[in-house]
Design an enzyme around this catalytic site. Structure first.
Site, PDB file in Angstrom:
ATOM      1  N   PRO A   1     -10.262  -2.218   6.138  1.00 39.28           N
ATOM      2  CA  PRO A   1      -9.652  -1.068   6.823  1.00 39.28           C
ATOM      3  C   PRO A   1     -10.571   0.124   7.076  1.00 39.28           C
ATOM      4  O   PRO A   1     -10.371   1.217   6.551  1.00 39.28           O
ATOM      5  CB  PRO A   1      -8.501  -0.700   5.887  1.00 39.28           C
ATOM      6  CG  PRO A   1      -8.992  -1.099   4.536  1.00 39.28           C
ATOM      7  CD  PRO A   1      -9.802  -2.342   4.754  1.00 39.28           C
ATOM      8  N   CYS A   2     -11.545  -0.068   7.962  1.00 42.21           N
ATOM      9  CA  CYS A   2     -12.450   1.028   8.308  1.00 42.21           C
ATOM     10  C   CYS A   2     -11.726   2.134   9.088  1.00 42.21           C
ATOM     11  O   CYS A   2     -12.230   3.248   9.184  1.00 42.21           O
ATOM     12  CB  CYS A   2     -13.662   0.512   9.070  1.00 42.21           C
ATOM     13  SG  CYS A   2     -13.285  -0.448  10.542  1.00 42.21           S
ATOM     14  N   HIS A   3     -10.534   1.840   9.599  1.00 40.81           N
ATOM     15  CA  HIS A   3      -9.766   2.871  10.299  1.00 40.81           C
ATOM     16  C   HIS A   3      -9.322   3.979   9.346  1.00 40.81           C
ATOM     17  O   HIS A   3      -8.966   5.066   9.782  1.00 40.81           O
ATOM     18  CB  HIS A   3      -8.543   2.264  11.018  1.00 40.81           C
ATOM     19  CG  HIS A   3      -7.570   1.588  10.112  1.00 40.81           C
ATOM     20  ND1 HIS A   3      -7.731   0.292   9.673  1.00 40.81           N
ATOM     21  CD2 HIS A   3      -6.415   2.034   9.550  1.00 40.81           C
ATOM     22  CE1 HIS A   3      -6.716  -0.028   8.882  1.00 40.81           C
ATOM     23  NE2 HIS A   3      -5.903   1.016   8.797  1.00 40.81           N
TER      24      HIS A   3
END
Length: 159
Positions: free
Chosen positions: A123-125
């Site tokens: 989850p780089c968001h």
């Protein structure tokens, strides 16, 4: 040889790739198939899509998939840190850098984030700028905003 299959989702067309043992890539648009990809909907890809679909519906908060992103040791360390950011929460690049043991590595964290081959599942968001602004995302800022809003909306279901 990797397998890849494409699905239409509420955030657009998504391609999910695997190497026979683990998910290796997620693409936000159809890619041109090159020699190292077979177009095939494998059992693992189907499971990844099922989890992605349920995540986008707000029904699951954590993925339980084998992941095998390709990158440097530092990138893998960053990506592992990203998987520890709780659903519905965000961290700054500096906070992620601290979690890797080098709080001065914010830029390197940004580069690793940019090279994340399995966004959403890793989850780089959930990584934002120090000023709270949404910065950079391989799927575009609109998708990043959508994913963060989705998680914030569904966070109440955790407690």
């Amino acid at each position: 040889m990797k397998n890849i299959f494409f699905y239409q989702t509420e955030i657009g067309e998504i391609g999910i790739a695997e190497n026979g043992n683990a998910i290796t890539n997620l693409y936000f648009k159809r890619i041109e198939l090159i020699d190292n990809f077979n177009l095939a909907e494998t059992k693992l890809i189907k499971e990844a899509y099922s989890q992605l679909k349920n995540y986008l519906l707000g029904d699951i908060k954590k993925f339980t998939l084998p992941l095998n992103p390709e990158g440097t040791d530092f990138m893998k360390k960053v990506w592992n840190s990203l998987t520890l950011i709780p659903y519905g929460q965000t961290c700054t690049y500096k906070e992620v850098a601290k979690s890797t043991g080098n709080e001065k590595a914010s830029r390197a964290v940004g580069l690793a984030n940019n090279k994340n081959p399995i966004p959403i599942f890793i989850p780089c968001h959930r990584v934002i700028g120090a000023n709270g602004k949404l910065v950079g995302y391989s799927g575009g800022i609109d998708i990043k905003k959508y994913l963060l809003n989705l998680e914030r909306t569904n966070i109440k279901d955790i407690f």
